[in-house]
Scaffold this motif. Sequence first.
Motif, PDB file in Angstrom:
ATOM      1  N   HIS A 151       0.965  -1.135  -0.099  1.00 23.09           N
ATOM      2  CA  HIS A 151       0.241   0.196  -0.022  1.00 23.09           C
ATOM      3  C   HIS A 151       0.948   1.333  -0.035  1.00 23.09           C
ATOM      4  CE1 HIS A 151      -3.489   2.464   1.001  1.00 23.09           C
ATOM      5  NE2 HIS A 151      -2.627   2.967   1.782  1.00 23.09           N
ATOM      6  N   GLU A 152       0.531   2.140  -0.832  1.00 24.35           N
ATOM      7  CA  GLU A 152       1.501   3.387  -0.911  1.00 24.35           C
ATOM      8  C   GLU A 152       0.689   4.620  -1.307  1.00 24.35           C
ATOM      9  OE1 GLU A 152       5.899   4.456  -2.304  1.00 24.35           O
ATOM     10  OE2 GLU A 152       5.002   2.968  -3.014  1.00 24.35           O
ATOM     11  N   ARG A 153       0.996   5.861  -0.901  1.00 29.47           N
ATOM     12  CA  ARG A 153       0.486   7.059  -1.175  1.00 29.47           C
ATOM     13  C   ARG A 153       1.560   7.973  -1.729  1.00 29.47           C
ATOM     14  NH1 ARG A 153       0.219  11.982   1.525  1.00 29.47           N
ATOM     15  NH2 ARG A 153      -2.033  13.100   1.247  1.00 29.47           N
ATOM     16  N   VAL A 164       2.333  11.586  -4.209  1.00 30.41           N
ATOM     17  CA  VAL A 164       1.940  12.984  -4.624  1.00 30.41           C
ATOM     18  C   VAL A 164       2.614  13.545  -5.782  1.00 30.41           C
ATOM     19  CG1 VAL A 164       1.483  15.256  -3.878  1.00 30.41           C
ATOM     20  CG2 VAL A 164       1.119  13.275  -2.063  1.00 30.41           C
ATOM     21  N   ALA A 207      -6.998   1.529  -6.681  1.00 29.95           N
ATOM     22  CA  ALA A 207      -6.253   2.965  -6.491  1.00 29.95           C
ATOM     23  C   ALA A 207      -7.364   3.899  -6.413  1.00 29.95           C
ATOM     24  CB  ALA A 207      -5.344   3.074  -7.808  1.00 29.95           C
ATOM     25  N   SER A 208      -6.815   4.751  -5.954  1.00 38.91           N
ATOM     26  CA  SER A 208      -7.755   6.230  -6.094  1.00 38.91           C
ATOM     27  C   SER A 208      -6.823   7.451  -6.224  1.00 38.91           C
ATOM     28  CB  SER A 208      -8.353   6.453  -4.718  1.00 38.91           C
ATOM     29  OG  SER A 208      -7.481   6.784  -3.492  1.00 38.91           O
ATOM     30  N   LYS A 240      -6.865  11.569  -6.014  1.00 39.70           N
ATOM     31  CA  LYS A 240      -7.662  12.887  -5.514  1.00 39.70           C
ATOM     32  C   LYS A 240      -6.863  13.864  -6.029  1.00 39.70           C
ATOM     33  CE  LYS A 240      -8.979  15.151  -1.078  1.00 39.70           C
ATOM     34  NZ  LYS A 240      -8.791  14.818   0.364  1.00 39.70           N
ATOM     35  N   ILE A 245      -3.021  13.058  -5.737  1.00 39.98           N
ATOM     36  CA  ILE A 245      -2.711  12.203  -4.534  1.00 39.98           C
ATOM     37  C   ILE A 245      -3.107  10.870  -5.038  1.00 39.98           C
ATOM     38  CG2 ILE A 245      -3.049  11.621  -2.216  1.00 39.98           C
ATOM     39  CD1 ILE A 245      -3.658  14.814  -1.911  1.00 39.98           C
ATOM     40  N   TYR A 246      -2.313   9.861  -5.435  1.00 42.54           N
ATOM     41  CA  TYR A 246      -2.459   8.640  -5.912  1.00 42.54           C
ATOM     42  C   TYR A 246      -2.025   7.561  -4.711  1.00 42.54           C
ATOM     43  CZ  TYR A 246      -2.242   4.512  -9.037  1.00 42.54           C
ATOM     44  OH  TYR A 246      -2.461   3.242  -9.802  1.00 42.54           O
ATOM     45  N   THR A 247      -3.096   6.842  -4.379  1.00 40.05           N
ATOM     46  CA  THR A 247      -3.130   5.951  -3.512  1.00 40.05           C
ATOM     47  C   THR A 247      -3.204   4.407  -4.122  1.00 40.05           C
ATOM     48  OG1 THR A 247      -3.620   7.425  -1.667  1.00 40.05           O
ATOM     49  CG2 THR A 247      -3.697   5.256  -1.076  1.00 40.05           C
ATOM     50  N   TYR A 248      -2.563   3.643  -3.768  1.00 43.92           N
ATOM     51  CA  TYR A 248      -2.899   2.265  -4.372  1.00 43.92           C
ATOM     52  C   TYR A 248      -2.627   1.020  -3.415  1.00 43.92           C
ATOM     53  CZ  TYR A 248       2.281   1.601  -5.063  1.00 43.92           C
ATOM     54  OH  TYR A 248       3.546   1.350  -4.965  1.00 43.92           O
ATOM     55  N   THR A 249      -3.349   0.109  -3.535  1.00 46.87           N
ATOM     56  CA  THR A 249      -3.144  -1.427  -2.751  1.00 46.87           C
ATOM     57  C   THR A 249      -3.005  -2.233  -3.850  1.00 46.87           C
ATOM     58  OG1 THR A 249      -4.329  -0.159  -0.998  1.00 46.87           O
ATOM     59  CG2 THR A 249      -3.915  -2.807  -1.385  1.00 46.87           C
TER      60      THR A 249
END
Length: 167
Positions: free
Chosen positions: A3-5, A7, A94-95, A97, A109-113
């Motif tokens: 999991h990572e966030r 920017v 993933a998201s 924002k 802001i890219y967050t994925y698992t």
Amino acid sequence: MAHERLVFAMPASCEVAFDAFHYHHWRLRWDSLVEHTTVEGGGPCPYKGAVTRSRGRGPMRTLVMRTEFVSYQRPRLAAARMLGQSFPFTRWAASMKHEPVADGGSAIIYTYTIETGPALLRWLMEPIVQRIFRRQTYKRFERMRQFLATSASEIEAWQRSTHPAKE
């Protein structure tokens, strides 16, 4: 599971960056990770509940992924999850924002698992896959940044003709 966030600064507004990523005719001009994306049932971009099918580019060409958009709030947020599996992924979500910044640009802001498989090899595969995925994600968003630096005005003109202001 990894999991990572991350920017990424973009030289365009949230509206322009969002459309550059999600409208397929723009995305095909810059995306280094995806060669082809379609919305099942048709459409120029996803929407909440839409299922998309994407094929990787270059060495990732064999990777084909079906995703369902669980959120699509133009121009602020989009989130999707993989349906089924696509080697090496057993799970992917993933998201993105989009937030405005003071200079008129925006931040993504890219967050994925991700989770890899088979389960018995996950301990070995996942760190390698995550490193490759992270490197490709940085490359992808750098290409998007470069595209927006030269083409944001083209997207803005398209937006004015496609999404006229309500009076």
